[in-house]
Write a protein that holds these residues in place. Structure first.
Motif, PDB file in Angstrom:
ATOM      1  N   SER A 114       0.906  -1.166   0.162  1.00  0.00           N
ATOM      2  CA  SER A 114      -0.116  -0.014  -0.219  1.00  0.00           C
ATOM      3  C   SER A 114       0.652   1.368   0.171  1.00  0.00           C
ATOM      4  CB  SER A 114      -1.018  -0.014   1.324  1.00  0.00           C
ATOM      5  OG  SER A 114      -1.742  -0.985   1.245  1.00  0.00           O
ATOM      6  N   VAL A 115       1.812   1.026   0.736  1.00  0.00           N
ATOM      7  CA  VAL A 115       2.874   2.250   1.018  1.00  0.00           C
ATOM      8  C   VAL A 115       3.574   2.804  -0.462  1.00  0.00           C
ATOM      9  CG1 VAL A 115       4.911   3.319   1.958  1.00  0.00           C
ATOM     10  CG2 VAL A 115       3.234   2.203   3.224  1.00  0.00           C
ATOM     11  N   GLY A 116       3.946   1.696  -1.075  1.00  0.00           N
ATOM     12  CA  GLY A 116       4.547   1.699  -2.415  1.00  0.00           C
ATOM     13  C   GLY A 116       3.488   2.095  -3.487  1.00  0.00           C
ATOM     14  N   LEU A 117       2.354   1.916  -3.345  1.00  0.00           N
ATOM     15  CA  LEU A 117       1.419   2.168  -4.137  1.00  0.00           C
ATOM     16  C   LEU A 117       1.213   3.706  -4.095  1.00  0.00           C
ATOM     17  CD1 LEU A 117      -0.740   1.785  -6.419  1.00  0.00           C
ATOM     18  CD2 LEU A 117      -2.328   1.043  -4.734  1.00  0.00           C
ATOM     19  N   LEU A 118       0.972   4.226  -3.110  1.00  0.00           N
ATOM     20  CA  LEU A 118       0.924   5.574  -2.574  1.00  0.00           C
ATOM     21  C   LEU A 118       2.186   6.418  -3.165  1.00  0.00           C
ATOM     22  CD1 LEU A 118      -0.879   5.619   0.770  1.00  0.00           C
ATOM     23  CD2 LEU A 118      -1.955   5.902  -1.288  1.00  0.00           C
ATOM     24  N   HIS A 124       3.696  10.132  -9.610  1.00  0.00           N
ATOM     25  CA  HIS A 124       2.863  10.685 -10.882  1.00  0.00           C
ATOM     26  C   HIS A 124       2.255  11.946 -10.758  1.00  0.00           C
ATOM     27  CE1 HIS A 124       0.404  10.020 -14.636  1.00  0.00           C
ATOM     28  NE2 HIS A 124      -0.492  10.409 -14.031  1.00  0.00           N
ATOM     29  N   GLU A 125       1.760  12.214  -9.631  1.00  0.00           N
ATOM     30  CA  GLU A 125       0.826  13.519  -9.605  1.00  0.00           C
ATOM     31  C   GLU A 125       2.135  14.699  -9.490  1.00  0.00           C
ATOM     32  OE1 GLU A 125      -2.111  14.287  -9.445  1.00  0.00           O
ATOM     33  OE2 GLU A 125      -2.602  12.280  -9.621  1.00  0.00           O
ATOM     34  N   LEU A 126       3.059  14.355  -8.888  1.00  0.00           N
ATOM     35  CA  LEU A 126       4.293  15.566  -8.840  1.00  0.00           C
ATOM     36  C   LEU A 126       4.755  16.000 -10.325  1.00  0.00           C
ATOM     37  CD1 LEU A 126       6.284  14.925  -5.672  1.00  0.00           C
ATOM     38  CD2 LEU A 126       4.763  16.749  -6.037  1.00  0.00           C
ATOM     39  N   VAL A 127       4.944  14.786 -11.115  1.00  0.00           N
ATOM     40  CA  VAL A 127       5.337  15.027 -12.517  1.00  0.00           C
ATOM     41  C   VAL A 127       4.252  15.729 -13.201  1.00  0.00           C
ATOM     42  CG1 VAL A 127       5.816  13.769 -14.781  1.00  0.00           C
ATOM     43  CG2 VAL A 127       6.775  12.882 -12.547  1.00  0.00           C
ATOM     44  N   LEU A 140      14.084  10.611  -4.712  1.00  0.00           N
ATOM     45  CA  LEU A 140      13.926   9.987  -3.585  1.00  0.00           C
ATOM     46  C   LEU A 140      12.626   8.915  -3.403  1.00  0.00           C
ATOM     47  CD1 LEU A 140      14.768  12.714  -0.919  1.00  0.00           C
ATOM     48  CD2 LEU A 140      16.401  10.748  -1.644  1.00  0.00           C
ATOM     49  N   ILE A 141      11.247   9.563  -4.300  1.00  0.00           N
ATOM     50  CA  ILE A 141      10.222   8.630  -4.319  1.00  0.00           C
ATOM     51  C   ILE A 141      10.560   7.450  -5.215  1.00  0.00           C
ATOM     52  CG2 ILE A 141       7.985   8.692  -4.841  1.00  0.00           C
ATOM     53  CD1 ILE A 141       7.862  11.533  -4.540  1.00  0.00           C
ATOM     54  N   LYS A 142      11.360   7.638  -6.028  1.00  0.00           N
ATOM     55  CA  LYS A 142      11.550   6.366  -6.854  1.00  0.00           C
ATOM     56  C   LYS A 142      12.276   5.447  -6.137  1.00  0.00           C
ATOM     57  CE  LYS A 142      11.812   8.855 -11.549  1.00  0.00           C
ATOM     58  NZ  LYS A 142      12.573   9.276 -12.516  1.00  0.00           N
TER      59      LYS A 142
END
Length: 200
Positions: A114-118, A124-127, A140-142
């Protein structure tokens, strides 16, 4: 005189040898005759010259409890049960403790997934909002997404191994199959479900 004494000595030794041979023959004859008179079920000992009956010793039946175990086996089961109740002993032999381990793995896999999905959704939203895909935040998110995916796959792999152990314990309890606690490392790799979950 000397020759007479020597001849008499030779005669005595020859007579004694003949007497020993006759005694042996007579003893052998007695043994053979005695052996022929014995019952086929009798035993004869040539060393002591005695005979006796063959006695069949009855085999004592193994005492079984109502649950089918011997008293010794039941004592071992009670000891193991008491040790498991106290949280000691080999957890791989306790079905309930194996089930608890599997539940913990399920919980960790669900949280990490679930954490990885979030994290992937946030990336995606930041991009979409115009963040630099090569920026520090996105990188860092990647890294977090990749690490959570790798740990989740390892947990799924371990879960399949513990499940294999659980199946073996159940078969041992229900069908008395031999219990082998050593689960090979390739057991999970041979299951299609493991690869399906890894792809998902």
């Amino acid at each position: 005189d000397i020759s007479h004494a020597a001849s008499s000595g030779r005669n005595k030794s020859a007579n004694s040898a003949i007497f020993r041979n006759e005694s042996a023959k007579s003893a052998f004859g007695r043994n053979e005759s005695t052996k022929s008179m014995l019952n086929p079920h009798d035993t004869f000992c040539p060393a002591c010259g005695k005979s006796g009956k063959m006695v069949e010793v009855p085999v004592r039946a193994v005492e079984r409890l109502p649950n089918g175990l011997t008293p010794g086996e039941a004592a071992v089961v009670r000891l193991n049960a008491s040790e498991y109740a106290k949280g000691r002993g080999d957890w791989r032999r306790d079905r309930d403790r194996i089930d608890s381990v599997m539940m913990r793995y399920h919980a960790m896999i669900a949280v990490l997934g679930s954490v990885g999905l979030l994290a992937a959704v946030a990336q995606h939203e930041l991009v979409v909002q115009g963040q630099d895909p090569r920026g520090l935040t996105i990188n860092l998110i990647k890294i977090f997404c990749s690490a959570s995916t790798a740990v989740t796959i390892l947990l799924v792999y371990r879960l399949y191994q513990v499940h294999e152990l659980f199946v073996r314990v159940v078969l041992h309890i229900d069908f008395l199959q031999p219990l082998v606690l050593q689960v090979p490392w390739w057991s999970a790799l041979k299951q299609a479900g493991f690869w399906g979950e890894c792809i998902v």
